[in-house]
Design a protein around this motif. Structure first.
Motif, PDB file in Angstrom:
ATOM      1  N   ASN A 107      -2.520  -4.273 -10.833  1.00  0.00           N
ATOM      2  CA  ASN A 107      -1.819  -3.285 -11.631  1.00  0.00           C
ATOM      3  C   ASN A 107      -0.961  -4.016 -12.660  1.00  0.00           C
ATOM      4  O   ASN A 107       0.075  -4.570 -12.327  1.00  0.00           O
ATOM      5  N   HIS A 108      -1.446  -4.021 -13.908  1.00  0.00           N
ATOM      6  CA  HIS A 108      -0.652  -4.584 -15.000  1.00  0.00           C
ATOM      7  C   HIS A 108       0.491  -3.603 -15.281  1.00  0.00           C
ATOM      8  O   HIS A 108       0.598  -2.556 -14.664  1.00  0.00           O
ATOM      9  N   SER A 109       1.333  -3.877 -16.209  1.00  0.00           N
ATOM     10  CA  SER A 109       2.418  -2.950 -16.512  1.00  0.00           C
ATOM     11  C   SER A 109       1.866  -1.675 -17.146  1.00  0.00           C
ATOM     12  O   SER A 109       0.886  -1.713 -17.890  1.00  0.00           O
ATOM     13  N   GLY A 110       2.466  -0.534 -16.816  1.00  0.00           N
ATOM     14  CA  GLY A 110       2.032   0.750 -17.361  1.00  0.00           C
ATOM     15  C   GLY A 110       0.707   1.188 -16.764  1.00  0.00           C
ATOM     16  O   GLY A 110       0.435   0.948 -15.592  1.00  0.00           O
ATOM     17  N   PRO A 111      -0.146   1.812 -17.571  1.00  0.00           N
ATOM     18  CA  PRO A 111      -1.392   2.349 -17.032  1.00  0.00           C
ATOM     19  C   PRO A 111      -2.539   1.336 -16.961  1.00  0.00           C
ATOM     20  O   PRO A 111      -3.632   1.679 -16.535  1.00  0.00           O
ATOM     21  N   ASP A 135      -7.190   0.191 -19.736  1.00  0.00           N
ATOM     22  CA  ASP A 135      -5.782   0.248 -20.117  1.00  0.00           C
ATOM     23  C   ASP A 135      -5.178   1.645 -20.009  1.00  0.00           C
ATOM     24  O   ASP A 135      -4.030   1.853 -20.390  1.00  0.00           O
ATOM     25  N   ASN A 136      -5.928   2.608 -19.461  1.00  0.00           N
ATOM     26  CA  ASN A 136      -5.401   3.969 -19.284  1.00  0.00           C
ATOM     27  C   ASN A 136      -5.545   4.505 -17.870  1.00  0.00           C
ATOM     28  O   ASN A 136      -5.183   5.637 -17.597  1.00  0.00           O
ATOM     29  N   GLY A 139      -1.856   3.523 -12.145  1.00  0.00           N
ATOM     30  CA  GLY A 139      -0.778   4.350 -11.624  1.00  0.00           C
ATOM     31  C   GLY A 139      -1.167   5.252 -10.474  1.00  0.00           C
ATOM     32  O   GLY A 139      -0.420   5.420  -9.537  1.00  0.00           O
TER      33      GLY A 139
END
Length: 145
Positions: A107-111, A135-136, A139
């Motif tokens: 899990n990279h930062s954000g989505p 990249d979306n 989460g």
């Protein structure tokens, strides 16, 4: 770590096979698979998080005598960049070897999320390959099989 032997109709009482009090909360992930020790038996992989992004992959081999014993951990991979974002780990044969690769859901930062494979090679896990990135998507993922 305990094992419960099948009785055919259920399971026998748990038997303690490995006890390592210092591992505790830093054991981040666990998977079962056929790893690089060459015995063709299911073994255990543990991902230990040292903090600040530093993780190590260890394997614990099954006894070759069939007595249910578990060998001491053997370090198979060490990395200082992956630790903080790993949320799941599985073992599946993806590369051309006869051993299971380790898949890490990161899990990279954000989505943004990715699936990375650690590929077996010469008794260790030392080649890391990104298998998927989005990249979306991140989460909401609650499991990886």
């Amino acid at each position: 770590m305990f094992t419960l032997t099948s009785t055919g109709a259920g399971f026998a009482a748990p038997v303690l096979r490995w006890d390592a009090p210092l591992w505790g909360n830093n054991t981040q992930q666990m998977a079962i698979g056929k790893f690089v020790n060459g015995d063709n038996k299911a073994d255990i992989a543990l991902l230990y998080n040292y903090g600040e992004g530093h993780v190590r992959l260890y394997t614990l081999a099954s006894s070759t005598t069939g007595n249910g014993a578990i060998a001491a951990p053997v370090q198979r991979w060490d990395d200082t960049d992956f630790g903080n974002g790993i949320t799941f780990m599985t073992a599946t044969q993806l590369s051309s070897t006869s051993y299971d690769d380790i898949q890490l859901f990161y899990n990279h930062s954000g989505p943004a999320v990715a699936v990375w494979s650690i590929n077996p090679n010469s008794g260790a896990y030392n080649t890391v390959t990104r298998r998927w990135f989005d990249d979306n998507f991140g989460g909401g993922t609650s499991a990886m099989l």
